[in-house]
Design a protein around this motif. Sequence first.
Motif, PDB file in Angstrom:
ATOM      1  N   THR A 152       0.832  -1.200   0.000  1.00 25.12           N
ATOM      2  CA  THR A 152       0.000   0.000   0.000  1.00 25.12           C
ATOM      3  C   THR A 152       0.867   1.250   0.000  1.00 25.12           C
ATOM      4  OG1 THR A 152      -0.190  -0.048   2.413  1.00 25.12           O
ATOM      5  CG2 THR A 152      -1.925  -1.117   1.158  1.00 25.12           C
ATOM      6  N   ASP A 153       0.584   2.114  -0.950  1.00 26.70           N
ATOM      7  CA  ASP A 153       1.254   3.403  -1.102  1.00 26.70           C
ATOM      8  C   ASP A 153       2.783   3.328  -1.061  1.00 26.70           C
ATOM      9  OD1 ASP A 153       1.195   6.058  -1.683  1.00 26.70           O
ATOM     10  OD2 ASP A 153       0.740   6.728   0.338  1.00 26.70           O
TER      11      ASP A 153
ATOM     12  N   ALA B 181      -1.026  -0.437  -4.263  1.00 21.94           N
ATOM     13  CA  ALA B 181      -2.237   0.328  -4.046  1.00 21.94           C
ATOM     14  C   ALA B 181      -1.857   1.786  -3.820  1.00 21.94           C
ATOM     15  CB  ALA B 181      -2.991  -0.209  -2.836  1.00 21.94           C
TER      16      ALA B 181
ATOM     17  N   ASP C 149      -3.324   6.066  -3.960  1.00 16.99           N
ATOM     18  CA  ASP C 149      -4.529   6.880  -3.870  1.00 16.99           C
ATOM     19  C   ASP C 149      -4.530   8.087  -4.803  1.00 16.99           C
ATOM     20  OD1 ASP C 149      -2.574   8.231  -2.504  1.00 16.99           O
ATOM     21  OD2 ASP C 149      -3.722   8.533  -0.685  1.00 16.99           O
ATOM     22  N   THR C 150      -3.474   8.283  -5.579  1.00  9.53           N
ATOM     23  CA  THR C 150      -3.459   9.374  -6.557  1.00  9.53           C
ATOM     24  C   THR C 150      -2.802   8.909  -7.848  1.00  9.53           C
ATOM     25  OG1 THR C 150      -1.322  10.260  -5.860  1.00  9.53           O
ATOM     26  CG2 THR C 150      -3.264  11.148  -4.749  1.00  9.53           C
TER      27      THR C 150
ATOM     28  N   ASN D  98      -6.050   1.270  -7.668  1.00  6.42           N
ATOM     29  CA  ASN D  98      -6.367   2.605  -7.152  1.00  6.42           C
ATOM     30  C   ASN D  98      -7.320   2.463  -5.979  1.00  6.42           C
ATOM     31  OD1 ASN D  98      -4.909   4.272  -9.027  1.00  6.42           O
ATOM     32  ND2 ASN D  98      -6.316   3.488 -10.549  1.00  6.42           N
ATOM     33  N   ILE D  99      -6.921   2.988  -4.839  1.00  8.21           N
ATOM     34  CA  ILE D  99      -7.749   2.869  -3.647  1.00  8.21           C
ATOM     35  C   ILE D  99      -8.008   4.231  -3.020  1.00  8.21           C
ATOM     36  CG2 ILE D  99      -6.954   0.539  -3.121  1.00  8.21           C
ATOM     37  CD1 ILE D  99      -5.222   1.780  -0.918  1.00  8.21           C
ATOM     38  N   ASP D 100      -9.076   4.275  -2.271  1.00 12.53           N
ATOM     39  CA  ASP D 100      -9.429   5.437  -1.470  1.00 12.53           C
ATOM     40  C   ASP D 100      -9.730   4.881  -0.086  1.00 12.53           C
ATOM     41  OD1 ASP D 100     -10.713   7.469  -0.091  1.00 12.53           O
ATOM     42  OD2 ASP D 100     -11.905   8.112  -1.817  1.00 12.53           O
ATOM     43  N   TYR D 101      -8.882   5.179   0.889  1.00 10.30           N
ATOM     44  CA  TYR D 101      -9.023   4.596   2.219  1.00 10.30           C
ATOM     45  C   TYR D 101     -10.337   4.969   2.897  1.00 10.30           C
ATOM     46  CZ  TYR D 101      -4.169   3.227   1.731  1.00 10.30           C
ATOM     47  OH  TYR D 101      -3.012   2.647   1.293  1.00 10.30           O
ATOM     48  N   THR D 102     -11.035   5.953   2.389  1.00 15.79           N
ATOM     49  CA  THR D 102     -12.329   6.327   2.970  1.00 15.79           C
ATOM     50  C   THR D 102     -13.486   5.584   2.296  1.00 15.79           C
ATOM     51  OG1 THR D 102     -12.667   8.211   1.483  1.00 15.79           O
ATOM     52  CG2 THR D 102     -11.450   8.620   3.543  1.00 15.79           C
TER      53      THR D 102
ATOM     54  N   THR E 260     -13.221   0.094  -2.445  1.00 10.57           N
ATOM     55  CA  THR E 260     -12.001   0.156  -3.253  1.00 10.57           C
ATOM     56  C   THR E 260     -10.881  -0.670  -2.634  1.00 10.57           C
ATOM     57  OG1 THR E 260     -11.134   2.167  -2.208  1.00 10.57           O
ATOM     58  CG2 THR E 260     -12.595   2.461  -4.100  1.00 10.57           C
ATOM     59  N   ILE E 261     -10.923  -0.825  -1.329  1.00  9.68           N
ATOM     60  CA  ILE E 261      -9.901  -1.608  -0.633  1.00  9.68           C
ATOM     61  C   ILE E 261     -10.117  -3.102  -0.895  1.00  9.68           C
ATOM     62  CG2 ILE E 261      -8.944  -2.209   1.613  1.00  9.68           C
ATOM     63  CD1 ILE E 261      -9.717   0.706   2.462  1.00  9.68           C
TER      64      ILE E 261
END
Length: 72
Positions: free
Chosen positions: A12-13, A37, A39-40, A55-59, A63-64
């Motif tokens: 992740t990131d 993974a 987020d941008t 592509n993920i958005d932790y909120t 997506t996770i």
Amino acid sequence: MTKKYERTILLTDPTGTIGSAVVKQLASSGRNIIRVAVDTKEKVEKLKHAHEIANIDYTRPETISGALHNVD
């Protein structure tokens, strides 16, 4: 001949100093599928050694879960 991979690894990131070195080292082994993974979209450019980009958005939990699909 089809190449056999041992496992799929999710990082992740991984765009910092340590994370990018981990991606490069794992990719050089040739035995793993490396999924990262991020987020941008800007971070994708730094990940030339990755095999797959998630592509993920932790909120947004949906997506996770997609990024975790078939990860060992």
